[in-house]
Design a protein around this motif. Structure first.
Motif, PDB file in Angstrom:
ATOM      1  N   VAL A  41       0.937  -1.202  -0.127  1.00  0.00           N
ATOM      2  CA  VAL A  41       0.058  -0.416  -0.361  1.00  0.00           C
ATOM      3  C   VAL A  41       0.987   0.779  -0.630  1.00  0.00           C
ATOM      4  O   VAL A  41       1.854   1.394   0.306  1.00  0.00           O
ATOM      5  CB  VAL A  41      -0.715  -0.099   1.802  1.00  0.00           C
ATOM      6  CG1 VAL A  41      -1.447   1.536   1.397  1.00  0.00           C
ATOM      7  CG2 VAL A  41      -2.224  -1.142   1.713  1.00  0.00           C
ATOM      8  N   VAL A  42       0.452   2.443  -1.009  1.00  0.00           N
ATOM      9  CA  VAL A  42       1.340   3.566  -0.627  1.00  0.00           C
ATOM     10  C   VAL A  42      -0.230   4.555  -0.464  1.00  0.00           C
ATOM     11  O   VAL A  42      -0.399   4.401  -0.838  1.00  0.00           O
ATOM     12  CB  VAL A  42       1.662   3.890  -2.097  1.00  0.00           C
ATOM     13  CG1 VAL A  42       2.422   5.224  -1.826  1.00  0.00           C
ATOM     14  CG2 VAL A  42       2.867   3.274  -2.715  1.00  0.00           C
ATOM     15  N   ASP A  43      -0.448   4.877   0.716  1.00  0.00           N
ATOM     16  CA  ASP A  43      -1.078   5.333   0.933  1.00  0.00           C
ATOM     17  C   ASP A  43      -0.622   7.409   1.406  1.00  0.00           C
ATOM     18  O   ASP A  43      -0.350   7.542   1.471  1.00  0.00           O
ATOM     19  CB  ASP A  43      -1.877   5.347   2.527  1.00  0.00           C
ATOM     20  CG  ASP A  43      -2.840   6.295   2.988  1.00  0.00           C
ATOM     21  OD1 ASP A  43      -4.027   6.517   2.695  1.00  0.00           O
ATOM     22  OD2 ASP A  43      -2.145   6.399   4.020  1.00  0.00           O
ATOM     23  N   ASN A  44      -1.881   7.959   0.563  1.00  0.00           N
ATOM     24  CA  ASN A  44      -2.211   9.075   0.176  1.00  0.00           C
ATOM     25  C   ASN A  44      -2.295  10.477   1.534  1.00  0.00           C
ATOM     26  O   ASN A  44      -2.072  11.427   1.999  1.00  0.00           O
ATOM     27  CB  ASN A  44      -2.071  10.000  -0.862  1.00  0.00           C
ATOM     28  CG  ASN A  44      -1.996  11.258  -1.017  1.00  0.00           C
ATOM     29  OD1 ASN A  44      -1.029  11.913  -1.476  1.00  0.00           O
ATOM     30  ND2 ASN A  44      -3.640  12.524  -1.121  1.00  0.00           N
ATOM     31  N   SER A  45      -2.852   9.314   3.011  1.00  0.00           N
ATOM     32  CA  SER A  45      -3.611  10.450   3.866  1.00  0.00           C
ATOM     33  C   SER A  45      -2.283  10.141   4.546  1.00  0.00           C
ATOM     34  O   SER A  45      -1.661  10.023   5.162  1.00  0.00           O
ATOM     35  CB  SER A  45      -5.045   9.716   4.525  1.00  0.00           C
ATOM     36  OG  SER A  45      -4.372   8.555   5.468  1.00  0.00           O
ATOM     37  N   ALA A  46      -2.859  10.992   6.005  1.00  0.00           N
ATOM     38  CA  ALA A  46      -1.901  11.676   7.025  1.00  0.00           C
ATOM     39  C   ALA A  46      -2.449  10.333   7.773  1.00  0.00           C
ATOM     40  O   ALA A  46      -1.467  10.299   9.121  1.00  0.00           O
ATOM     41  CB  ALA A  46      -2.730  12.442   7.699  1.00  0.00           C
ATOM     42  N   ALA A  47      -2.931   8.836   7.702  1.00  0.00           N
ATOM     43  CA  ALA A  47      -3.022   8.115   8.958  1.00  0.00           C
ATOM     44  C   ALA A  47      -1.930   7.656   8.989  1.00  0.00           C
ATOM     45  O   ALA A  47      -1.484   6.973  10.460  1.00  0.00           O
ATOM     46  CB  ALA A  47      -3.997   7.313   8.707  1.00  0.00           C
ATOM     47  N   TRP A  48      -1.032   6.972   7.870  1.00  0.00           N
ATOM     48  CA  TRP A  48       0.046   6.164   8.887  1.00  0.00           C
ATOM     49  C   TRP A  48       2.038   7.048   8.582  1.00  0.00           C
ATOM     50  O   TRP A  48       2.465   6.707   8.727  1.00  0.00           O
ATOM     51  CB  TRP A  48       0.782   5.176   7.714  1.00  0.00           C
ATOM     52  CG  TRP A  48      -0.989   3.966   8.184  1.00  0.00           C
ATOM     53  CD1 TRP A  48      -2.174   4.849   6.349  1.00  0.00           C
ATOM     54  CD2 TRP A  48      -1.392   3.866   8.352  1.00  0.00           C
ATOM     55  NE1 TRP A  48      -3.359   3.956   6.486  1.00  0.00           N
ATOM     56  CE2 TRP A  48      -2.240   2.769   7.868  1.00  0.00           C
ATOM     57  CE3 TRP A  48      -0.877   2.663   9.723  1.00  0.00           C
ATOM     58  CZ2 TRP A  48      -3.488   1.537   9.114  1.00  0.00           C
ATOM     59  CZ3 TRP A  48      -1.320   1.395   9.980  1.00  0.00           C
ATOM     60  CH2 TRP A  48      -2.807   1.074   9.942  1.00  0.00           C
ATOM     61  N   ARG A  49       1.495   7.976   8.532  1.00  0.00           N
ATOM     62  CA  ARG A  49       2.846   9.314   8.381  1.00  0.00           C
ATOM     63  C   ARG A  49       3.514   9.322   9.244  1.00  0.00           C
ATOM     64  O   ARG A  49       4.832   9.033   9.348  1.00  0.00           O
ATOM     65  CB  ARG A  49       2.605  10.678   8.172  1.00  0.00           C
ATOM     66  CG  ARG A  49       1.812  11.216   6.527  1.00  0.00           C
ATOM     67  CD  ARG A  49       1.362  12.226   6.319  1.00  0.00           C
ATOM     68  NE  ARG A  49       0.601  12.432   5.046  1.00  0.00           N
ATOM     69  CZ  ARG A  49      -0.331  13.061   4.657  1.00  0.00           C
ATOM     70  NH1 ARG A  49      -0.293  14.417   5.484  1.00  0.00           N
ATOM     71  NH2 ARG A  49      -1.046  13.476   3.406  1.00  0.00           N
TER      72      ARG A  49
END
Length: 341
Positions: free
Chosen positions: A93-101
Motif C-alpha cells: 500500500v502507498v497511502d496518500n492520507s495522514a493516517a500512517w505518516r
C-alpha cells in the motif's frame, strides 16, 4: 520492470485518484490491470487509463486478493480500515492520507529525498503532506551540502488541497461577488475569494494548526535528522492549483545564493526559475499541471551569517499527491520491493 502487476486505485473517483490514473498513463507505468475502487455510491462510474474505460468497483475487505500494489487516496479513516487488510493479503500500500505518516512502522517517502527508507517497509508506505513534499525536494540538496539547522516556512496553499468542494466554493464566491451578490462559506470558516485564511486544519493547544505541525514532524522524519528545527505558518489563498512557500533556511556551513542555484539546478525534480531582472520567478499559475518543483527568488538572508531565502512552488495535486505516490510505486518496482515481508 514487471509488467504483470495488478494495481488498485482506492478513491479512484476523487480528484487525486483521477490524477493518479492520469499519471499512470503519462508515465507509462507497467501494469497488466488497474482496478478502480471507491465507495458504494460510485460503483459503476467510468474512469479511464491508457485509453481503457474502467468501471469503478466497490471497495471491500475482499478487494485486494491478487492485487500487487494499492494506491490509496480515499481519506484517513478508509486507509486506517483497509490498508492493513490490503497489506495482510500481500498487497503493498502507498497511502496518500495522514493516517500512517507518523507511524514508526511505515516509511514516509519522497523518492528524490529518501528512497532508501522503502527498504524497511512492512506493507504500508505513507505519502507525505503536499506542502511538505515540495519543501523536502528543495531542502534535501542544501542539507546534504551544508547541513540545515533551522527552517522557517510560510505557505500559500491552493484550495484544491481541501478537495473538489473547496474548488467549487471559490468559483461560486468569485462569481457571486463579481455580480454584487453575498457569498456563503461552507468549506472554510470565512470567505476565501479575494481573501487569505491563516488557518489550515484544526488549531492545536500550542497555537499552531495541525497542518503546521505536520510540516514540522514530517520534515524531521523524512530527513532523518531530529536536530533540524522547523517552524511554519500555513495560509489558504484563493488559488485553484499550486502551493507556494516562502522558505528561510539557516545552515551550518556558508552557502552563497549562487551555490544554492547550482546545487538545486542539478537536483532531480527541481526547475530553477530565478531571473528577477526579467520578472521570472515561480508562480502557481505556471506550475499547475506540471510535475516539477519550481524554485526562485534565491537570495542570502543578510540578517544571519549562514542564511538563504527562496520561493518554492509546486502543483499540490500532482507532486503533492498523485505524482509522488506513483513515484513511490515506481521506486518500489526498481528496488524489487513490491512484496509484503
Amino acid at each position: 520492470m514487471n509488467k504483470n502487476l495488478v494495481v488498485a486505485i482506492c478513491g479512484a473517483t476523487g480528484a487525486v485518484g483521477q490524477e493518479m490514473l492520469q499519471v499512470l498513463e503519462q508515465r507509462n507505468f507497467p501494469y497488466s490491470k488497474v482496478i478502480p475502487l471507491a465507495s458504494s455510491r460510485s460503483v459503476g462510474k467510468k474512469v479511464t487509463c491508457k485509453g481503457e474505460e474502467l468501471s469503478v468497483v466497490e471497495l471491500t475487505e475482499n478487494s485486494f486478493e491478487g492485487v500487487d500494489l494499492a494506491l490509496f487516496s480515499a481519506g484517513g479513516e478508509t486507509s486506517k480500515k483497509y490498508a492493513p487488510i490490503a497489506a495482510k493479503s500481500g498487497c503493498v500500500v502507498v497511502d496518500n492520507s495522514a493516517a500512517w505518516r507518523m507511524d514508526d512502522e511505515c516509511p514516509l517517502v519522497v523518492p528524490e529525498v529518501n528512497p532508501e527508507d522503502l527498504d524497511w517497509h512492512k506493507g504500508i508506505i505513507a505519502n507525505p503532506n503536499c506542502s511538505t513534499i515540495q519543501l523536502m525536494v528543495a531542502l534535501k540538496p542544501i542539507h546534504d551540502e551544508a547541513r540545515i539547522k533551522r527552517v522557517v516556512v510560510s505557505t500559500y496553499q491552493a484550495v484544491s488541497g481541501s478537495g473538489q468542494k473547496a474548488i467549487e466554493e471559490l468559483e461560486n464566491q468569485v462569481r457571486r461577488l463579481l455580480s454584487g451578490q453575498p457569498v456563503v462559506a461552507d468549506v472554510y470558516p470565512h470567505q476565501i475569494a479575494f481573501n487569505c485564511l491563516p488557518h489550515i486544519d484544526v488549531f492545536m493547544d500550542n497555537g499552531y494548526t495541525k497542518e503546521e505541525m505536520k510540516m514540522v514532524h514530517e520534515t524531521v522524519k523524512i530527513m532523518g535528522d531530529p536536530t533540524i528545527k522547523v517552524t511554519a505558518t500555513c495560509v489558504r489563498v484563493p488559488v485553484f492549483y499550486g502551493h507556494s512557500e516562502a522558505v528561510n533556511i539557516e545552515t551550518e556551513e556558508k552557502l552563497s545564493a549562487d551555490d544554492v542555484r547550482s546545487l538545486l539546478a542539478k537536483s532531480p525534480g527541481i526547475i530553477i526559475e530565478d531571473y528577477p531582472e526579467k520578472n521570472a520567478y515561480p508562480m502557481p499559475v505556471n506550475a499547475a499541471g506540471d510535475d516539477a518543483t519550481y524554485v526562485g527568488r534565491i537570495r542570502e538572508d543578510e540578517t544571519i551569517e549562514n542564511g538563504i531565502n527562496m520561493w518554492v512552488v509546486s502543483d499540490n495535486i500532482r507532486k503533492g499527491a498523485a505524482l509522488n505516490t506513483v513515484q513511490i510505486a515506481e521506486t518500489l518496482i526498481e528496488r524489487d520491493l513490491v512484496r509484503v515481508p
